[in-house]
Design a protein around this motif. Sequence first.
Motif, PDB file in Angstrom:
ATOM      1  N   ALA A  41      49.734  24.451 -42.165  1.00 65.33           N
ATOM      2  CA  ALA A  41      51.076  24.751 -41.662  1.00 65.33           C
ATOM      3  C   ALA A  41      51.074  24.937 -40.153  1.00 65.33           C
ATOM      4  O   ALA A  41      52.008  24.536 -39.466  1.00 65.33           O
ATOM      5  N   SER A  42      50.023  25.518 -39.618  1.00 68.70           N
ATOM      6  CA  SER A  42      49.975  25.812 -38.182  1.00 68.70           C
ATOM      7  C   SER A  42      49.942  24.545 -37.328  1.00 68.70           C
ATOM      8  O   SER A  42      50.306  24.577 -36.162  1.00 68.70           O
ATOM      9  N   PRO A  55      50.606  17.202 -29.310  1.00 65.18           N
ATOM     10  CA  PRO A  55      51.555  16.087 -29.247  1.00 65.18           C
ATOM     11  C   PRO A  55      52.544  16.026 -30.406  1.00 65.18           C
ATOM     12  O   PRO A  55      53.698  15.665 -30.199  1.00 65.18           O
ATOM     13  N   GLN A  56      52.131  16.382 -31.615  1.00 63.50           N
ATOM     14  CA  GLN A  56      53.062  16.340 -32.744  1.00 63.50           C
ATOM     15  C   GLN A  56      54.148  17.396 -32.582  1.00 63.50           C
ATOM     16  O   GLN A  56      55.310  17.158 -32.886  1.00 63.50           O
ATOM     17  N   ARG A  57      53.781  18.561 -32.076  1.00 60.52           N
ATOM     18  CA  ARG A  57      54.766  19.622 -31.848  1.00 60.52           C
ATOM     19  C   ARG A  57      55.712  19.234 -30.715  1.00 60.52           C
ATOM     20  O   ARG A  57      56.920  19.440 -30.802  1.00 60.52           O
ATOM     21  N   ALA A  67      59.418  21.911 -36.709  1.00 55.48           N
ATOM     22  CA  ALA A  67      58.859  21.374 -37.947  1.00 55.48           C
ATOM     23  C   ALA A  67      58.147  22.472 -38.727  1.00 55.48           C
ATOM     24  O   ALA A  67      57.520  23.352 -38.144  1.00 55.48           O
ATOM     25  N   THR A  68      58.262  22.388 -40.045  1.00 52.46           N
ATOM     26  CA  THR A  68      57.569  23.304 -40.943  1.00 52.46           C
ATOM     27  C   THR A  68      57.000  22.490 -42.088  1.00 52.46           C
ATOM     28  O   THR A  68      57.739  21.728 -42.742  1.00 52.46           O
ATOM     29  N   ARG A  69      55.706  22.624 -42.320  1.00 59.34           N
ATOM     30  CA  ARG A  69      55.081  21.923 -43.447  1.00 59.34           C
ATOM     31  C   ARG A  69      55.657  22.452 -44.744  1.00 59.34           C
ATOM     32  O   ARG A  69      55.885  23.651 -44.896  1.00 59.34           O
ATOM     33  N   LEU A  70      55.933  21.574 -45.697  1.00 61.63           N
ATOM     34  CA  LEU A  70      56.417  21.999 -47.001  1.00 61.63           C
ATOM     35  C   LEU A  70      55.318  22.796 -47.709  1.00 61.63           C
ATOM     36  O   LEU A  70      54.125  22.512 -47.519  1.00 61.63           O
ATOM     37  N   PRO A  71      55.694  23.785 -48.520  1.00 62.98           N
ATOM     38  CA  PRO A  71      54.686  24.627 -49.184  1.00 62.98           C
ATOM     39  C   PRO A  71      53.645  23.852 -49.994  1.00 62.98           C
ATOM     40  O   PRO A  71      52.486  24.240 -50.047  1.00 62.98           O
ATOM     41  N   ASP A  72      54.059  22.738 -50.594  1.00 59.26           N
ATOM     42  CA  ASP A  72      53.103  21.970 -51.395  1.00 59.26           C
ATOM     43  C   ASP A  72      52.310  20.964 -50.557  1.00 59.26           C
ATOM     44  O   ASP A  72      51.468  20.235 -51.074  1.00 59.26           O
ATOM     45  N   GLY A  73      52.593  20.898 -49.249  1.00 61.44           N
ATOM     46  CA  GLY A  73      51.839  20.018 -48.353  1.00 61.44           C
ATOM     47  C   GLY A  73      52.220  18.559 -48.431  1.00 61.44           C
ATOM     48  O   GLY A  73      51.585  17.718 -47.799  1.00 61.44           O
TER      49      GLY A  73
END
Length: 88
Positions: A41-42, A55-57, A67-73
Amino acid sequence: MSKFDPLRDHLKGQTAPELVLSNDQIEEMLGFALPRAAQRASWWDSTRAPEEKMPQREACLDAGYVATRLPDGSGVKFRRIKPQRRPY
């Protein structure tokens, strides 16, 4: 120029306040596989360690999204940030 520019450009073209992209959609857009670190997630979280330029951030922020990673990845949720009001 960043290899994440296609993601930035895609997000800039969006009008929705939130959207979700699967990892497969992001990889297809970018033209390469996301690194294993993208499962953390970080790696996506622009509020964590903002002094670290990643760069992605930066691509997400430049497009006006966080952006936030979904809990299931399985993907990433992008949420539009309010534009900064400029003082007069």
